[in-house]
Design a protein around this motif. Structure first.
Motif, PDB file in Angstrom:
ATOM      1  N   ARG A   1      37.200  42.071  34.026  1.00  0.00           N
ATOM      2  CA  ARG A   1      35.798  42.235  33.651  1.00  0.00           C
ATOM      3  C   ARG A   1      34.872  41.669  34.722  1.00  0.00           C
ATOM      4  NH1 ARG A   1      35.782  39.672  27.738  1.00  0.00           N
ATOM      5  NH2 ARG A   1      37.120  38.222  28.884  1.00  0.00           N
ATOM      6  N   LYS A   2      35.279  40.555  35.307  1.00  0.00           N
ATOM      7  CA  LYS A   2      34.471  39.969  36.377  1.00  0.00           C
ATOM      8  C   LYS A   2      34.478  40.870  37.610  1.00  0.00           C
ATOM      9  CE  LYS A   2      33.700  35.665  38.899  1.00  0.00           C
ATOM     10  NZ  LYS A   2      34.175  34.266  39.140  1.00  0.00           N
ATOM     11  N   GLU A   3      35.638  41.426  37.933  1.00  0.00           N
ATOM     12  CA  GLU A   3      35.736  42.336  39.071  1.00  0.00           C
ATOM     13  C   GLU A   3      34.859  43.572  38.856  1.00  0.00           C
ATOM     14  OE1 GLU A   3      37.128  44.166  42.668  1.00  0.00           O
ATOM     15  OE2 GLU A   3      36.947  42.106  41.944  1.00  0.00           O
ATOM     16  N   LYS A   4      34.863  44.074  37.655  1.00  0.00           N
ATOM     17  CA  LYS A   4      34.037  45.235  37.341  1.00  0.00           C
ATOM     18  C   LYS A   4      32.558  44.909  37.537  1.00  0.00           C
ATOM     19  CE  LYS A   4      32.961  48.398  33.538  1.00  0.00           C
ATOM     20  NZ  LYS A   4      33.236  48.727  32.117  1.00  0.00           N
ATOM     21  N   GLY A   5      32.159  43.715  37.145  1.00  0.00           N
ATOM     22  CA  GLY A   5      30.768  43.305  37.313  1.00  0.00           C
ATOM     23  C   GLY A   5      30.374  43.165  38.769  1.00  0.00           C
ATOM     24  N   VAL A   6      31.289  42.611  39.578  1.00  0.00           N
ATOM     25  CA  VAL A   6      31.018  42.460  41.015  1.00  0.00           C
ATOM     26  C   VAL A   6      30.814  43.823  41.661  1.00  0.00           C
ATOM     27  CG1 VAL A   6      32.044  41.772  43.220  1.00  0.00           C
ATOM     28  CG2 VAL A   6      32.222  40.256  41.240  1.00  0.00           C
ATOM     29  N   LEU A   7      31.683  44.772  41.354  1.00  0.00           N
ATOM     30  CA  LEU A   7      31.589  46.104  41.956  1.00  0.00           C
ATOM     31  C   LEU A   7      30.339  46.837  41.471  1.00  0.00           C
ATOM     32  CD1 LEU A   7      35.302  47.324  41.839  1.00  0.00           C
ATOM     33  CD2 LEU A   7      34.063  46.215  43.717  1.00  0.00           C
ATOM     34  N   ALA A   8      29.990  46.652  40.199  1.00  0.00           N
ATOM     35  CA  ALA A   8      28.795  47.306  39.662  1.00  0.00           C
ATOM     36  C   ALA A   8      27.537  46.793  40.356  1.00  0.00           C
ATOM     37  CB  ALA A   8      28.700  47.087  38.159  1.00  0.00           C
ATOM     38  N   THR A   9      27.507  45.503  40.650  1.00  0.00           N
ATOM     39  CA  THR A   9      26.363  44.930  41.364  1.00  0.00           C
ATOM     40  C   THR A   9      26.258  45.509  42.766  1.00  0.00           C
ATOM     41  OG1 THR A   9      26.452  42.852  40.122  1.00  0.00           O
ATOM     42  CG2 THR A   9      25.362  42.802  42.261  1.00  0.00           C
TER      43      THR A   9
END
Length: 462
Positions: free
Chosen positions: A143-151
Motif C-alpha cells: 500500500r505504501k509503494e502504491k502511494g509512492v508511485l501514485a504521487t
C-alpha cells in the motif's frame, strides 16, 4: 430596308446562340471537388479504419517494474505496431530495441531537489548511477509503494504527454496507457476512424482505484496544449502537488485550457479483463477496445485468441460475447473451493441480487428477490438455482459486504457471470476478533449458456 433586316436577324441569332452555349458551359462547371483538389484545411475526413501508424500508443511504467512489465508487453505486441509504440518511465534505459524515456528529466535540478514528492525519482537516479538493483527501490508494504508511485505519477502526467508529442508529433491520435492494459487494435483503429482527429477529443475509462488508465487524446487537443501553448506545462509544474492523482492533473489542464472534460467510454474501455468482466444482458454485444489488470498469462491467451480470429474470413469486431465463448464456456464451472467469482466484488453492485424480507414477501418490491441462503454454501447454491435471474453465487465463511441493502452476508448472488480467481484462506479482523475467511463459488452455467446461445449480436455463435 428589308434586305438589311434580313442580314441583321441571323447575326442576332448567332450572338444569342453563342451566349446560351457560354451560359450552359459555365453552369456546367463542377461545384464539388475531389479531396485531392482541395487544400488540406478544407478536406472533410472520411470515416474508416485507420492505419496503425496513425495511432501512437504511449505506455507508462516505472523503473522498478520495467524489467518485469515491458518485455512481455513488447513480445505480445504485434510487430506491425512497434513503430507506433513508445515506452515512458522515470529513468532512461533500453529494453531490446526499445528505449524507455525518462519523462521527468526536464524538471530543473532545484525542482527535483527541493520537492519532497520527488524522493523516489531522486533515489532512482542514484541507483542508476551506482548500478544498484532497481527492485530495491520498492517499499515492502504494497500500500505504501502504491502511494509512492501514485504521487510520482502526478508529476509524470503532463511530461508524459509532452514527450509523446515531441517524439511523434502531428499524428491523428495518441493513446496513453499502461503495461497491464490490452488493446484490441482492430477495434481501436475502426472506432477512432469515426472521429475527426483535429477536433477536441478526450476519451478515457471511468477512474477506478486499482485500475490502469487508458486515455485517448486527439491531434487537435495535443496541438492546442503543445504548440499553441508552449508555456502551459512549465506553468503547471508548481501546481501539481495539490491534485489528488495524475488523472486529475490532466483533466484540470484540459478543462481550464480548452474547456473540455473526459468522455467516458464504457464498457469498451474498462478495468475489466476476460476473468472479471460481468457477462450478461448489460454487457454482451459491446465491442472491446481496452481491458486492464491483465496478468501476463491472460494477455498471452488474448494474443493467441486474436490471431485465431485473424484467420477467419469476414470476422466481426470482437465483443464481450466472444470473450465468454472463448474463455468461460470451456471451463468446468462446478463449485470451487477457495475461489471468489466476484459476486460480492466492489464495482459489481448493480448486478447483485437482493434477498427477500418477510415484510416484503408477496409484495411488488420482492419481485426478483431471492430467498436468504446464509445457512450453508448448499443453501446459497439452492437460493441461486431457484431464482430465475441468478447465474452465479459465492459463499464466504464470515459475513462480507455487498455494497447494497443486503448489508454484510455470507451468501452473495449475481445476475451477471464472472470467472474470478483463486483466493487462499486469510485472516481477517471481525469486531476485534480474528477469523478465517474462505470463499466457495459456483455458477449456473447451463442457465446462462441457454440464454447466451439465443443472443445474436452478429453472426451466430457456435
Amino acid at each position: 430596308m428589308l434586305s438589311n433586316r434580313r442580314v441583321i436577324r441571323p447575326l442576332r441569332f448567332l450572338v444569342l446562340l453563342v451566349s446560351l452555349c457560354f451560359f450552359y458551359w459555365v453552369s456546367g462547371f463542377p461545384r464539388t471537388y475531389d479531396d485531392d483538389e482541395l487544400p488540406t484545411s478544407l478536406r472533410i475526413p472520411t470515416p474508416g479504419v485507420l492505419e496503425p501508424e496513425q495511432i501512437i500508443v504511449s505506455v507508462k511504467t516505472t523503473t522498478s517494474d520495467s524489467w518485469s512489465e515491458l518485455p512481455p508487453l513488447v513480445v505480445l505486441t504485434d510487430s506491425a505496431y512497434h513503430d507506433s509504440l513508445l515506452l515512458m518511465g522515470d529513468s532512461r534505459l533500453t529494453v531490446g530495441p526499445f528505449t524507455v524515456e525518462d519523462v521527468l528529466d526536464r524538471y530543473t535540478d532545484s525542482f527535483v531537489e527541493d520537492n519532497p514528492d520527488m524522493e523516489r525519482y531522486r533515489r532512482t537516479l542514484e541507483f542508476a548511477h551506482s548500478s544498484v538493483d532497481f527492485a530495491e527501490l520498492k517499499e515492502k508494504d504494497r500500500r505504501k509503494e502504491k502511494g509512492v508511485l501514485a504521487t510520482l505519477d502526478k508529476y509524470k502526467m503532463l511530461r508524459w504527454v509532452e514527450r509523446t508529442w515531441l517524439l511523434r508529433p502531428e499524428r491523428p491520435w495518441y493513446v496513453l496507457t499502461e503495461p497491464n492494459v490490452h488493446l484490441v487494435r482492430p477495434n481501436l483503429l475502426s472506432w477512432l476512424g469515426t472521429f475527426d482527429p483535429d477536433g477536441y477529443h478526450f476519451f478515457a475509462n471511468p477512474p477506478a482505484p486499482d485500475a490502469a488508465h487508458t486515455i485517448v487524446l486527439s491531434r487537435g487537443v495535443m496541438k492546442a496544449i503543445m504548440v499553441d501553448r508552449p508555456d502551459l506545462i512549465p506553468y503547471y509544474d508548481n501546481n501539481i502537488r495539490g491534485h489528488k492523482n495524475a488523472f486529475e492533473v490532466l483533466t484540470t489542464v484540459l478543462f481550464s485550457t480548452l474547456n473540455i472534460t473526459a468522455t467516458m467510454v464504457w464498457p469498451e474501455i474498462s478495468d475489466y479483463s476476460p476473468a472479471t468482466a460481468p457477462y450478461g444482458p448489460g454487457l454482451w454485444c459491446d465491442h472491446v477496445i481496452a481491458m486492464s489488470n491483465m496478468p501476463t498469462d491472460l494477455m498471452n491467451e488474448m494474443w493467441h485468441f486474436e490471431r485465431e480470429r485473424w484467420n477467419r474470413p469476414n470476422d466481426d469486431a470482437l465483443c464481450f460475447a466472444d470473450l465468454w465463448f472463448r474463455f468461460m464456456q470451456p471451463e468446468n464451472l462446478d463449485p470451487r473451493d477457495n475461489w471468489d467469482n466476484l459476486s460480492s466484488g466492489t464495482g459489481y453492485e448493480q448486478w447483485n441480487i437482493l434477498f427477500d424480507r418477510k415484510r416484503q414477501h408477496h409484495s411488488d418490491e420482492s419481485a426478483g428477490r431471492a430467498k436468504p441462503g446464509e445457512g450453508s454454501w448448499e443453501a446459497c447454491r439452492d437460493s441461486c438455482s431457484e431464482n430465475e435471474f441468478c447465474v452465479q453465487w459465492s459463499y464466504s465463511s464470515v459475513p462480507m459486504p455487498n455494497d447494497n441493502e443486503n448489508g454484510e452476508t455470507r451468501c452473495h448472488l449475481s445476475r451477471s457471470m464472472k470467472f474470478g480467481q483463486h483466493v487462499a484462506p486469510q485472516q481477517v479482523d471481525r469486531s476485534g476478533e480474528k477469523a478465517t475467511l474462505t470463499w466457495k463459488s459456483g455458477w449456473e452455467k447451463e442457465r446462462f449458456q441457454s440464454w447466451a446461445r439465443q443472443q445474436r449480436c452478429k453472426s451466430p455463435q457456435n
